[in-house]
Design a protein around this motif. Structure first.
Motif, PDB file in Angstrom:
ATOM      1  N   LEU A 163       0.741   5.690   3.786  1.00  0.00           N
ATOM      2  CA  LEU A 163      -0.347   4.969   4.436  1.00  0.00           C
ATOM      3  C   LEU A 163      -1.394   5.921   5.004  1.00  0.00           C
ATOM      4  O   LEU A 163      -2.512   5.521   5.295  1.00  0.00           O
ATOM      5  CB  LEU A 163       0.200   4.070   5.549  1.00  0.00           C
ATOM      6  CG  LEU A 163       1.039   2.892   5.072  1.00  0.00           C
ATOM      7  CD1 LEU A 163       1.651   2.160   6.256  1.00  0.00           C
ATOM      8  CD2 LEU A 163       0.206   1.946   4.225  1.00  0.00           C
ATOM      9  N   LEU A 207       0.829  -1.214   0.000  1.00  0.00           N
ATOM     10  CA  LEU A 207       0.000   0.000   0.000  1.00  0.00           C
ATOM     11  C   LEU A 207       0.856   1.253   0.000  1.00  0.00           C
ATOM     12  O   LEU A 207       0.604   2.191  -0.765  1.00  0.00           O
ATOM     13  CB  LEU A 207      -0.930   0.012   1.217  1.00  0.00           C
ATOM     14  CG  LEU A 207      -2.183  -0.824   1.119  1.00  0.00           C
ATOM     15  CD1 LEU A 207      -2.837  -0.960   2.486  1.00  0.00           C
ATOM     16  CD2 LEU A 207      -3.153  -0.216   0.119  1.00  0.00           C
ATOM     17  N   ARG A 238      -2.980   7.970   3.404  1.00  0.00           N
ATOM     18  CA  ARG A 238      -4.061   8.114   2.420  1.00  0.00           C
ATOM     19  C   ARG A 238      -5.232   7.184   2.717  1.00  0.00           C
ATOM     20  O   ARG A 238      -6.324   7.377   2.192  1.00  0.00           O
ATOM     21  CB  ARG A 238      -3.542   7.843   1.006  1.00  0.00           C
ATOM     22  CG  ARG A 238      -2.608   8.949   0.516  1.00  0.00           C
ATOM     23  CD  ARG A 238      -2.426   8.925  -0.973  1.00  0.00           C
ATOM     24  NE  ARG A 238      -3.675   8.932  -1.700  1.00  0.00           N
ATOM     25  CZ  ARG A 238      -3.830   8.407  -2.921  1.00  0.00           C
ATOM     26  NH1 ARG A 238      -2.803   7.852  -3.543  1.00  0.00           N
ATOM     27  NH2 ARG A 238      -4.993   8.446  -3.528  1.00  0.00           N
ATOM     28  N   ILE A 239      -5.002   6.180   3.571  1.00  0.00           N
ATOM     29  CA  ILE A 239      -6.085   5.269   3.959  1.00  0.00           C
ATOM     30  C   ILE A 239      -7.013   6.020   4.906  1.00  0.00           C
ATOM     31  O   ILE A 239      -6.602   6.462   5.974  1.00  0.00           O
ATOM     32  CB  ILE A 239      -5.539   4.002   4.657  1.00  0.00           C
ATOM     33  CG1 ILE A 239      -4.588   3.236   3.754  1.00  0.00           C
ATOM     34  CG2 ILE A 239      -6.686   3.122   5.156  1.00  0.00           C
ATOM     35  CD1 ILE A 239      -5.221   2.542   2.597  1.00  0.00           C
ATOM     36  N   LYS A 240      -8.262   6.147   4.494  1.00  0.00           N
ATOM     37  CA  LYS A 240      -9.262   6.819   5.329  1.00  0.00           C
ATOM     38  C   LYS A 240      -9.799   5.863   6.386  1.00  0.00           C
ATOM     39  O   LYS A 240      -9.932   6.219   7.553  1.00  0.00           O
ATOM     40  CB  LYS A 240     -10.407   7.329   4.450  1.00  0.00           C
ATOM     41  CG  LYS A 240     -11.497   8.053   5.194  1.00  0.00           C
ATOM     42  CD  LYS A 240     -12.534   8.584   4.212  1.00  0.00           C
ATOM     43  CE  LYS A 240     -13.628   9.335   4.918  1.00  0.00           C
ATOM     44  NZ  LYS A 240     -14.613   9.860   3.950  1.00  0.00           N
ATOM     45  N   ARG A 241     -10.124   4.649   5.962  1.00  0.00           N
ATOM     46  CA  ARG A 241     -10.627   3.631   6.890  1.00  0.00           C
ATOM     47  C   ARG A 241     -10.531   2.267   6.227  1.00  0.00           C
ATOM     48  O   ARG A 241     -10.477   2.155   5.013  1.00  0.00           O
ATOM     49  CB  ARG A 241     -12.070   3.913   7.299  1.00  0.00           C
ATOM     50  CG  ARG A 241     -13.111   3.630   6.230  1.00  0.00           C
ATOM     51  CD  ARG A 241     -14.518   3.864   6.742  1.00  0.00           C
ATOM     52  NE  ARG A 241     -14.542   5.044   7.554  1.00  0.00           N
ATOM     53  CZ  ARG A 241     -15.237   6.150   7.293  1.00  0.00           C
ATOM     54  NH1 ARG A 241     -16.020   6.197   6.276  1.00  0.00           N
ATOM     55  NH2 ARG A 241     -15.175   7.191   8.062  1.00  0.00           N
ATOM     56  N   TRP A 242     -10.510   1.251   7.075  1.00  0.00           N
ATOM     57  CA  TRP A 242     -10.505  -0.128   6.599  1.00  0.00           C
ATOM     58  C   TRP A 242     -11.936  -0.595   6.442  1.00  0.00           C
ATOM     59  O   TRP A 242     -12.805  -0.256   7.238  1.00  0.00           O
ATOM     60  CB  TRP A 242      -9.713  -1.016   7.556  1.00  0.00           C
ATOM     61  CG  TRP A 242      -8.264  -0.736   7.385  1.00  0.00           C
ATOM     62  CD1 TRP A 242      -7.536   0.221   8.026  1.00  0.00           C
ATOM     63  CD2 TRP A 242      -7.406  -1.338   6.441  1.00  0.00           C
ATOM     64  NE1 TRP A 242      -6.254   0.244   7.545  1.00  0.00           N
ATOM     65  CE2 TRP A 242      -6.146  -0.712   6.571  1.00  0.00           C
ATOM     66  CE3 TRP A 242      -7.559  -2.351   5.498  1.00  0.00           C
ATOM     67  CZ2 TRP A 242      -5.060  -1.073   5.783  1.00  0.00           C
ATOM     68  CZ3 TRP A 242      -6.473  -2.711   4.721  1.00  0.00           C
ATOM     69  CH2 TRP A 242      -5.237  -2.079   4.870  1.00  0.00           C
ATOM     70  N   TRP A 291      -4.801   2.383  13.132  1.00  0.00           N
ATOM     71  CA  TRP A 291      -5.834   3.328  12.686  1.00  0.00           C
ATOM     72  C   TRP A 291      -6.861   3.651  13.764  1.00  0.00           C
ATOM     73  O   TRP A 291      -7.694   4.517  13.571  1.00  0.00           O
ATOM     74  CB  TRP A 291      -6.524   2.808  11.427  1.00  0.00           C
ATOM     75  CG  TRP A 291      -5.799   3.185  10.182  1.00  0.00           C
ATOM     76  CD1 TRP A 291      -5.971   4.322   9.441  1.00  0.00           C
ATOM     77  CD2 TRP A 291      -4.770   2.447   9.526  1.00  0.00           C
ATOM     78  NE1 TRP A 291      -5.115   4.325   8.376  1.00  0.00           N
ATOM     79  CE2 TRP A 291      -4.358   3.179   8.404  1.00  0.00           C
ATOM     80  CE3 TRP A 291      -4.146   1.229   9.792  1.00  0.00           C
ATOM     81  CZ2 TRP A 291      -3.363   2.742   7.543  1.00  0.00           C
ATOM     82  CZ3 TRP A 291      -3.150   0.793   8.928  1.00  0.00           C
ATOM     83  CH2 TRP A 291      -2.771   1.550   7.832  1.00  0.00           C
ATOM     84  N   ALA A 330      -9.885  -1.151   1.568  1.00  0.00           N
ATOM     85  CA  ALA A 330      -9.903   0.053   2.392  1.00  0.00           C
ATOM     86  C   ALA A 330     -10.489   1.196   1.564  1.00  0.00           C
ATOM     87  O   ALA A 330     -10.625   1.091   0.336  1.00  0.00           O
ATOM     88  CB  ALA A 330      -8.498   0.403   2.877  1.00  0.00           C
ATOM     89  N   GLU A 331     -10.825   2.261   2.242  1.00  0.00           N
ATOM     90  CA  GLU A 331     -11.316   3.484   1.593  1.00  0.00           C
ATOM     91  C   GLU A 331     -10.240   4.545   1.691  1.00  0.00           C
ATOM     92  O   GLU A 331      -9.565   4.671   2.718  1.00  0.00           O
ATOM     93  CB  GLU A 331     -12.599   3.963   2.294  1.00  0.00           C
ATOM     94  CG  GLU A 331     -13.224   5.160   1.657  1.00  0.00           C
ATOM     95  CD  GLU A 331     -14.461   5.645   2.404  1.00  0.00           C
ATOM     96  OE1 GLU A 331     -15.048   6.649   1.941  1.00  0.00           O
ATOM     97  OE2 GLU A 331     -14.848   5.048   3.431  1.00  0.00           O
ATOM     98  N   LEU A 332     -10.099   5.302   0.612  1.00  0.00           N
ATOM     99  CA  LEU A 332      -9.082   6.367   0.559  1.00  0.00           C
ATOM    100  C   LEU A 332      -9.694   7.726   0.870  1.00  0.00           C
ATOM    101  O   LEU A 332     -10.861   7.962   0.660  1.00  0.00           O
ATOM    102  CB  LEU A 332      -8.453   6.421  -0.838  1.00  0.00           C
ATOM    103  CG  LEU A 332      -7.685   5.195  -1.294  1.00  0.00           C
ATOM    104  CD1 LEU A 332      -7.244   5.370  -2.738  1.00  0.00           C
ATOM    105  CD2 LEU A 332      -6.493   4.935  -0.391  1.00  0.00           C
TER     106      LEU A 332
END
Length: 175
Positions: free
Chosen positions: A106, A99, A108-112, A143, A172-174
């Protein structure tokens, strides 16, 4: 030093530490890019971004140098539950490394959203969720309980590629 001088205030930051800083605080590091065995062709992306969704292909455990971790065996026979948990954690570090290389950060990951964990296990071994907790616990630690929360499956398999004991894919959501 002037004994009457007031201490400098510590600047207040409202932003939490980066995921990389949290990894470092846990004493963890991401592995180098995967070095696939000779003769193996992987004609797909390890990370595939579709709009604000990021799909992570199945990953296995890696050594820090990027080589595949030779942790062959079946959980419940050759590896115990705690060793399986540790392999799931290594596998998660492998996913996070892919990722970071693909997304640049990392953060940039908003949520899993979802985790699908596969465990190569001995017949009768049923504590698969405890093994895949090695992934879930790490995501939650990095997170937090809201953004790290995810839907999940943990299933047993007769075989996994190259005899690895754990393979995990995720979404995941960005930002």
């Amino acid at each position: 030093m002037n004994p009457t001088a007031r201490p400098m205030p510590i600047p207040h930051t409202s932003s939490p530490p980066s995921v990389g800083a949290r990894l470092h605080a846990l004493g963890l590091a991401l592995p180098a890019p995967l070095r696939v065995p000779d003769g193996v062709i992987l004609p797909f992306a390890a990370v595939h971004v579709v709009g604000t969704r990021v799909l992570i292909s199945g990953h296995g455990p890696q050594h820090p140098d990027g080589s595949m971790a030779d942790l062959g065996g079946r959980v419940g026979a050759d590896l115990d539950e705690a060793q399986g948990y540790a392999v799931a954690r290594l596998t998660t570090l492998s996913m996070l490394a892919s990722l970071e290389r693909s997304l640049g950060s990392l953060d940039r990951i908003k949520r899993w959203v979802r985790v699908f964990g596969m465990v190569r296990c001995a017949p009768g071994f049923q504590r698969l969720p405890n093994v895949i907790n090695g992934c879930s616990d790490l995501l939650l630690a990095l997170w937090g309980p809201e953004l790290g929360q995810h839907a999940r499956s943990a299933v047993g398999m007769a075989e996994l590629p190259f005899g690895i004991p754990v393979e995990i894919e995720a979404e995941a959501e960005l930002h």
